[in-house]
Scaffold this active site. Structure first.
Site, PDB file in Angstrom:
ATOM      1  N   GLU A 114     -26.700  14.405  -2.188  1.00  0.00           N
ATOM      2  CA  GLU A 114     -28.095  14.461  -1.733  1.00  0.00           C
ATOM      3  C   GLU A 114     -28.989  13.511  -2.537  1.00  0.00           C
ATOM      4  O   GLU A 114     -30.067  13.131  -2.094  1.00  0.00           O
ATOM      5  CB  GLU A 114     -28.632  15.876  -1.817  1.00  0.00           C
ATOM      6  CG  GLU A 114     -28.814  16.407  -3.227  1.00  0.00           C
ATOM      7  CD  GLU A 114     -29.408  17.815  -3.241  1.00  0.00           C
ATOM      8  OE1 GLU A 114     -30.380  18.077  -2.507  1.00  0.00           O
ATOM      9  OE2 GLU A 114     -28.872  18.664  -3.984  1.00  0.00           O
ATOM     10  N   GLU A 128      -7.345   1.517 -13.116  1.00  0.00           N
ATOM     11  CA  GLU A 128      -6.804   2.740 -12.519  1.00  0.00           C
ATOM     12  C   GLU A 128      -5.583   3.243 -13.270  1.00  0.00           C
ATOM     13  O   GLU A 128      -5.463   4.453 -13.552  1.00  0.00           O
ATOM     14  CB  GLU A 128      -6.482   2.500 -11.045  1.00  0.00           C
ATOM     15  CG  GLU A 128      -7.734   2.352 -10.193  1.00  0.00           C
ATOM     16  CD  GLU A 128      -7.451   2.003  -8.743  1.00  0.00           C
ATOM     17  OE1 GLU A 128      -8.294   2.293  -7.900  1.00  0.00           O
ATOM     18  OE2 GLU A 128      -6.370   1.424  -8.458  1.00  0.00           O
ATOM     19  N   CYS A 140       0.815  -1.209   0.000  1.00  0.00           N
ATOM     20  CA  CYS A 140       0.000   0.000   0.000  1.00  0.00           C
ATOM     21  C   CYS A 140       0.850   1.261   0.000  1.00  0.00           C
ATOM     22  O   CYS A 140       0.655   2.155  -0.822  1.00  0.00           O
ATOM     23  CB  CYS A 140      -0.936   0.008   1.208  1.00  0.00           C
ATOM     24  SG  CYS A 140      -1.995   1.464   1.276  1.00  0.00           S
ATOM     25  N   LYS A 170      -0.022   5.472  -5.966  1.00  0.00           N
ATOM     26  CA  LYS A 170      -1.014   5.456  -7.047  1.00  0.00           C
ATOM     27  C   LYS A 170      -1.995   6.613  -6.900  1.00  0.00           C
ATOM     28  O   LYS A 170      -2.313   7.292  -7.888  1.00  0.00           O
ATOM     29  CB  LYS A 170      -1.770   4.123  -7.013  1.00  0.00           C
ATOM     30  CG  LYS A 170      -2.835   3.987  -8.084  1.00  0.00           C
ATOM     31  CD  LYS A 170      -3.591   2.685  -7.892  1.00  0.00           C
ATOM     32  CE  LYS A 170      -4.365   2.679  -6.583  1.00  0.00           C
ATOM     33  NZ  LYS A 170      -5.065   1.420  -6.332  1.00  0.00           N
ATOM     34  N   HIS A 218     -27.920  20.585   0.021  1.00  0.00           N
ATOM     35  CA  HIS A 218     -28.174  21.125  -1.320  1.00  0.00           C
ATOM     36  C   HIS A 218     -27.375  22.414  -1.568  1.00  0.00           C
ATOM     37  O   HIS A 218     -27.275  23.238  -0.661  1.00  0.00           O
ATOM     38  CB  HIS A 218     -29.676  21.432  -1.459  1.00  0.00           C
ATOM     39  CG  HIS A 218     -30.072  21.882  -2.811  1.00  0.00           C
ATOM     40  ND1 HIS A 218     -30.166  21.020  -3.889  1.00  0.00           N
ATOM     41  CD2 HIS A 218     -30.395  23.125  -3.287  1.00  0.00           C
ATOM     42  CE1 HIS A 218     -30.535  21.702  -4.948  1.00  0.00           C
ATOM     43  NE2 HIS A 218     -30.679  22.990  -4.625  1.00  0.00           N
TER      44      HIS A 218
END
Length: 450
Positions: free
Chosen positions: A444, A180, A42, A50, A439
């Site tokens: 939402e 990716e 990782c 990455k 909002h």
């Protein structure tokens, strides 16, 4: 019997270090063996470098989109060497942080390979140490298919060390790593061809996610050759000559010096000495129970070497659950249900819970209701770009429970992380409906879908 350590950890990745530190917090005497750089895949060859390259790849789009908001055109070029150097510097900084954490936790580090001699003895370099309990956290590594010329293909590790930016990149594999890197390299300005063995990328993800990402990638200029495979690779003066096999495939394509094989990873079990124990290996992975215990009662294993859910936070949680149980007097089991995950593609995706297909198989098609929304976020209105966001909820009609939540679009990982809490807690569609939305935001939409 007296041992040198209460716990000895083989592997200094995220899972192994997290476990060692948690056990040490409870007063255990802990040792850890790691030959390479601390942090594992990782930190050194995966998530962290990455994601930094993902950020880098987004700037050209941001420059272009800013014009829709009144900014003058930006002319900028990528200094590949500066970017790679900065990424590696951050990796080295994190290596030092991990070393400091082990030092503060008084975990004794052995910079050598660890090999099991018997259930309580580990050979570390020229030394042998004994431990009451042993944890295996050795992770996994990428592999190349056995084809002629495979030595000319690189694995994902090499993408962080390329001396210069390739103009043409071929990516072989439709999993999240291949997806990716295809998006990263396209965003950085390389021409990208992605070769996948099936009709769609990201096998195992929700079908709507697969289709939406693939459409977005192709729209951004990535050429995806489906139902194809690489049969041979030859290095020529013009670059890599890549031969293809499959229905409706071209016979040959060219890349620069980079052909990325992102066709799978396997547990890193070689030379571990498993044969000196009762540990069982199945399909190339260490077999463990729900407590991460192997067939050898005092030996445990977490993370990718068990091939359960191969995600860094999962390995960390598995290891901490083991430490809490065995050394902290706080018994618990790591649940592998409703684990959220993300694909840092362009467009980005994130998911938690069951896919639509899984839900229908488990509960029956007539018991599942799917809520789906696809729209252009406000951000893209002024730049006049047709970027789409997809949001989807899978609901069990009898209980009204939300079984899965899926999203493709900007900030999908950040949004689904919060939604995952609700799904993990067993929230119903009525709970989502009763939640007031923020909002204006894309998020939402998860509480307004009808």
């Amino acid at each position: 019997m007296s041992y040198d350590f209460d716990l000895f950890v083989i592997g200094g990745g995220s899972g192994g270090i997290a476990t060692a530190r948690r056990a040490a917090e409870y007063g255990a005497k802990v040792g850890l063996a790691e030959m390479g750089r601390l942090g594992g895949t990782c930190v050194n060859r995966g998530c962290i470098p990455k994601k930094l390259m993902v950020y880098t790849s987004h700037f050209p789009s941001l420059f272009q989109e800013s014009e829709g908001y009144g900014w003058s055109p930006v002319k900028s070029t990528l200094n590949w060497t500066k970017m790679i150097t900065a990424v590696q510097a951050e990796v080295e900084r994190l290596n030092g942080i991990y070393q400091g954490m082990l030092d503060r936790s008084k975990v004794q580090l052995y910079s050598a390979y660890g090999k099991l001699i018997d259930p309580h003895t580990v050979e570390v370099g020229d030394t042998k140490v004994t431990a009451d309990k042993i944890l295996i956290a050795v992770g996994g590594y990428p592999v190349k298919p056995d084809i002629p010329g495979k030595e000319h293909l690189v694995i994902s590790d090499a993408m962080f060390e390329l001396p210069e930016q390739p103009k043409r990149v071929v990516v072989w594999g439709g999993g999240y790593i291949g997806v990716e890197f295809a998006c990263i390299m396209q965003g950085l300005g390389s021409e990208v061809i992605q070769i996948i063995r099936q009709d769609k990328i990201l096998r195992g993800f929700d079908e709507d996610i697969r289709s939406t990402i693939q459409e977005g990638m192709e729209k951004h200029g990535i050429r995806i050759l489906n139902n194809c495979s690489i049969s041979a690779v030859e290095k020529t003066s013009d670059g890599l000559k890549i031969s293809l096999a499959g229905e409706n495939c071209e016979e040959m394509i060219l890349a620069d010096t980079v052909g990325l094989a992102a066709t799978g990873r396997i547990p890193n079990l070689s030379n571990l000495g498993l044969e000196n124990t009762a540990i069982e290996v199945k399909n190339g992975a260490i077999v463990v129970d729900e407590h991460s215990r192997t067939a050898e009662p005092n030996i445990y294993a977490v993370g990718d070497c068990t091939d359960r859910i191969n995600l860094t936070p999962v390995a960390i949680n598995e290891g901490r659950a083991f430490a809490d149980t065995e050394f902290g007097g706080k018994p618990r089991i790591m649940s592998h249900q409703n684990v959220p995950s993300a694909v840092f593609s362009y467009p980005e995706a994130a998911t938690v819970g069951l896919t639509e297909e899984e839900a229908k198989q488990q509960y029956g098609e007539d018991k599942i209701k799917v809520y789906r929304s696809k729209f252009r976020p406000m951000y893209y209105v002024l730049p006049n770009k047709e970027e789409k966001t997809l949001m989807k909820l899978i609901v069990h009609q009898e209980s009204d429970k939300v079984l899965g939540a899926h999203m493709v679009g900007d900030h999908a990982a950040e949004i689904i992380q919060g939604v995952a809490i609700a799904v993990k807690m067993g929230a119903t569609k009525a709970d989502f409906d009763a939640t007031v939305g923020i909002h204006p935001s894309s998020a939402e939409e998860f509480v307004t879908m009808r």
